[in-house]
Design a protein around this motif. Sequence first.
Motif, mmCIF file in Angstrom:
data_model
loop_
_atom_site.group_PDB
_atom_site.id
_atom_site.type_symbol
_atom_site.label_atom_id
_atom_site.label_comp_id
_atom_site.label_asym_id
_atom_site.label_seq_id
_atom_site.Cartn_x
_atom_site.Cartn_y
_atom_site.Cartn_z
ATOM 1 N N TYR A 513 0.936 -1.108 0.132
ATOM 2 C CA TYR A 513 -0.096 -0.042 -0.218
ATOM 3 C C TYR A 513 0.987 1.623 0.085
ATOM 4 N N TRP A 514 1.297 2.253 -0.384
ATOM 5 C CA TRP A 514 1.454 3.466 -0.853
ATOM 6 C C TRP A 514 0.285 4.329 -1.060
ATOM 7 N N THR A 515 1.373 5.699 -0.726
ATOM 8 C CA THR A 515 0.674 6.927 -0.469
ATOM 9 C C THR A 515 1.048 7.969 -2.031
ATOM 10 N N ASP A 516 0.665 8.568 -2.839
ATOM 11 C CA ASP A 516 0.513 9.590 -3.816
ATOM 12 C C ASP A 516 -0.088 10.254 -3.757
ATOM 13 N N TRP A 517 1.022 11.610 -3.820
ATOM 14 C CA TRP A 517 0.441 13.204 -3.795
ATOM 15 C C TRP A 517 -0.267 13.812 -4.240
ATOM 16 N N THR A 518 0.261 13.620 -6.125
ATOM 17 C CA THR A 518 -0.527 13.484 -7.165
ATOM 18 C C THR A 518 -1.322 13.161 -6.902
ATOM 19 N N ASN A 519 -2.107 11.892 -7.269
ATOM 20 C CA ASN A 519 -3.315 11.900 -7.242
ATOM 21 C C ASN A 519 -3.901 11.995 -6.212
ATOM 22 N N GLU A 520 -3.875 11.842 -4.661
ATOM 23 C CA GLU A 520 -4.010 12.160 -3.970
ATOM 24 C C GLU A 520 -5.362 11.246 -3.677
ATOM 25 N N THR A 521 -4.308 10.118 -2.910
ATOM 26 C CA THR A 521 -4.617 9.065 -3.144
ATOM 27 C C THR A 521 -4.376 7.867 -2.210
ATOM 28 N N ILE A 522 -5.159 6.604 -2.339
ATOM 29 C CA ILE A 522 -3.632 5.707 -1.219
ATOM 30 C C ILE A 522 -4.240 4.149 -2.271
ATOM 31 N N PHE A 523 -2.936 3.596 -2.814
ATOM 32 C CA PHE A 523 -3.147 2.050 -3.939
ATOM 33 C C PHE A 523 -2.715 1.633 -2.970
ATOM 34 N N LYS A 524 -3.055 -0.316 -3.938
ATOM 35 C CA LYS A 524 -2.736 -0.973 -3.121
ATOM 36 C C LYS A 524 -2.307 -2.238 -4.387
ATOM 37 N N ALA A 525 -1.470 -2.821 -4.535
ATOM 38 C CA ALA A 525 -1.316 -3.590 -5.600
ATOM 39 C C ALA A 525 -0.477 -5.085 -4.776
ATOM 40 N N ASN A 526 -0.332 -6.033 -5.804
ATOM 41 C CA ASN A 526 0.306 -7.529 -5.691
ATOM 42 C C ASN A 526 2.054 -7.415 -5.451
ATOM 43 N N LYS A 527 2.072 -7.225 -4.450
ATOM 44 C CA LYS A 527 3.181 -7.240 -3.451
ATOM 45 C C LYS A 527 4.411 -8.708 -4.566
ATOM 46 N N PHE A 528 3.445 -8.831 -5.061
ATOM 47 C CA PHE A 528 4.447 -10.082 -5.901
ATOM 48 C C PHE A 528 5.275 -9.357 -7.188
ATOM 49 N N THR A 529 4.018 -9.708 -8.124
ATOM 50 C CA THR A 529 3.863 -9.296 -10.288
ATOM 51 C C THR A 529 3.544 -7.656 -9.875
ATOM 52 N N GLY A 530 3.177 -6.706 -8.993
ATOM 53 C CA GLY A 530 2.567 -5.367 -9.303
ATOM 54 C C GLY A 530 1.357 -5.661 -9.693
ATOM 55 N N LYS A 531 0.862 -6.735 -9.784
ATOM 56 C CA LYS A 531 -0.479 -6.282 -10.883
ATOM 57 C C LYS A 531 -1.841 -5.845 -9.441
ATOM 58 N N GLU A 532 -3.279 -6.069 -10.183
ATOM 59 C CA GLU A 532 -3.865 -5.331 -9.368
ATOM 60 C C GLU A 532 -3.782 -4.434 -8.608
ATOM 61 N N VAL A 533 -2.990 -3.206 -9.491
ATOM 62 C CA VAL A 533 -3.552 -1.923 -8.737
ATOM 63 C C VAL A 533 -4.798 -1.404 -8.418
ATOM 64 N N THR A 534 -5.190 -1.082 -7.810
ATOM 65 C CA THR A 534 -6.257 -0.177 -6.884
ATOM 66 C C THR A 534 -6.162 0.484 -6.392
ATOM 67 N N PRO A 535 -7.032 2.030 -7.065
ATOM 68 C CA PRO A 535 -7.115 2.970 -5.598
ATOM 69 C C PRO A 535 -8.048 2.914 -4.977
ATOM 70 N N LEU A 536 -7.716 2.688 -3.261
ATOM 71 C CA LEU A 536 -8.996 2.399 -1.478
ATOM 72 C C LEU A 536 -9.836 3.324 -1.752
ATOM 73 N N LEU A 537 -9.656 4.894 -1.994
ATOM 74 C CA LEU A 537 -10.632 6.036 -1.803
ATOM 75 C C LEU A 537 -9.590 6.292 -3.504
ATOM 76 N N PRO A 538 -11.365 7.092 -4.000
ATOM 77 C CA PRO A 538 -11.154 7.740 -5.423
ATOM 78 C C PRO A 538 -9.900 8.955 -5.391
ATOM 79 N N PRO A 539 -9.255 8.739 -5.975
ATOM 80 C CA PRO A 539 -8.646 10.024 -6.602
ATOM 81 C C PRO A 539 -8.838 11.571 -6.378
#
Length: 669
Positions: A513-539
């Motif tokens: 899980y990571w925070t992103d200043w530009t998108n102003e949200t928190i994302f998650k992704a599979n830690k092995f493959t980098g797939k399934e990128v999903t924002p937990l909150l709308p941008p």
Amino acid sequence: MMNRDATCTSAEFTCQNGKCIVKHWVCDGNNDCTDNSDEEHCPPRTCTPGKDFMCKNDSSCILATWRCDGEYDCADGSDEKGCTSDHANVTSRCGKQEFECGDRITCIHNSWVCDNDQDCPDGSDEDEVHCQHVNCRPDQFQCRSLECIPGHLQCSGSPECADESDEENCAALYGALGNNTRVIGSGCDHKTEFDCGSSCIPLDKVCDQKNDCGNWEDEPKDKCGVNECAVGNGGCAELCVDTAAGFYYIDECTIPGTCSQICTNEKGSFKCECMEGYLRDPKDHTRCKAVEGHASLLFALRHDIRKISLDHLKMTQIVESTRSACALDYMFRTGMIFWSDGHDGKIYKAPIDEGNAKNVVIEDGLSNSDGLAIDWIYNHIYWTDSGRKVIAVAELDGKMRKTLIKDDLVEPRSIAVNPIDGWMYWTDWGVTPGRIERAGMDGSHREILVNTNLKWPNGLTLDMVQRRIYWVDAKLNSISSCNFDGTSRRLILQSPEALAHPFSITTFEDYVYWTDWTNETIFKANKFTGKEVTPLLPPNTVKHVMSVHVYHAYRQPDGENHCTPLNGRCSHLCLPAPRINDRSSLIACACPDGTILTEDGQNCAPDPGELMNIYVACDYKIMLRDITFYKTTNETLMLNGKNYKKTMNHIMDLLEYIIKLGFYSIHYN
């Protein structure tokens, strides 16, 4: 799916999608409901007269006492306009070699300004006001991003440009032998290529009755048309894969993510198991799920600290009205959260269920603490300070403060600790290239783990199950990982969209899980493959989102405190030491700043270098364990038979100083 029939409490607002949020979040300019229903039909915003100040652009309210205090609290800086000196007293948090972005929060390298790559969340580093045409010197190579690198690094086999344009069209590695033939630079890929001896050809060119290699190596009569895997699985214990002129095997357990945790290779297959405290997911036996508890995310915004549950994505406020909350961590066992505030220059703590009952932990001497980590076994707090360029430690109440690392640090940021093994890890983005380092939690055995293909390593976290480090790079827009010792490095995800400006990262189970200043949200992704990128909150839901941590007991696994009993026989600090080998000491005694370790390696004594500046104006004798101070004249102080000059003005200064160091045996004559 939210339950639209769910009943919110009287202190909450019911969103159209069924979510419940705190009432005072309604019409505050943030999309807290995620469907924007809390920001609909809002009357013209007003602020409480005498208590609040309204920002000009977005009509948000801040405390009136924050007006003209030298710190930008409004996004447009309107709280510092029209003041007596109009910006003259506003202090920038950026260093002399850094560029301050338009948001007045982000600092970047001066060399990143006008490099055709947006590093500031608002893009101000690429604004036409600052940027003109950029030309590199004749001895340099100009990247497509306009960045300049030494000319000899072009086609070196390792990309130096952020966009990797220096490794494009390199004839030294990719020759023109025709028919898709490639000169061997680092061996052939046996899954897609055939090894001719001095070159590689695609597998579909093998056994096609054509001389593609030059000496008919690709047309072996005894192998073409033969399935070696059909007989005894090719003699392999792993999965056997037949090719046109041979075969290769796959050990599924070497593929990251085949199993969540434990992978055992079997003949032609594999078996997944889970660590203690986890069970295999009934829906997918390759995945492991935590047996106990429900995980949440703790994250800091500038003006408050919040928690969001990972199962229902319900967001609650933990601490309100912070000035500039940044770094964050917690002690799960005691339910205590800790955070740094860049404006106040302090570190605070509070119970997670009573966030506003806060206490100061570190009150002075902080400049810019962007990183903070809690030692949940030995009960210490560690932090980075990029202003003072140090890494320090103290007890959880702020006492026994000690500087651990002070040399060769430029912009230390994120820090994480592993008290079970006695190591701490941190990022430093102020050097070129950036660095990820580690040292013992006592400050010993410092070493660089990663210093290649690294530009702006912001956040860093530890995966205690897989024993790996994960970090985000805000310049390369990437997430990478490696083992605790720096080996087996992997690129997990590179995405200019989802990783436009990542700041902090954490991990739990199969996800990062990571925070992103530009998108102003928190994302998650599979830690092995980098797939399934999903924002937990709308941008654009959470502005100025800073540090993030998964809040769960398994993030802080149990371990033995080797300092108990008797505090490891240390007079002051007892710190975990790194496990270098089986004979390594598991603990080390350390002394607070202003004192030094005596020859016995256990006791602390005042540092004579510090005491040279003490002045005493009356007759006295002070006994500090085995050290005796005598007044000799009004200008000197005797320490164990040696005279030192004195500069303090009163005996109380000396007494307060000594008590602060932890010495309490004081006598007069």
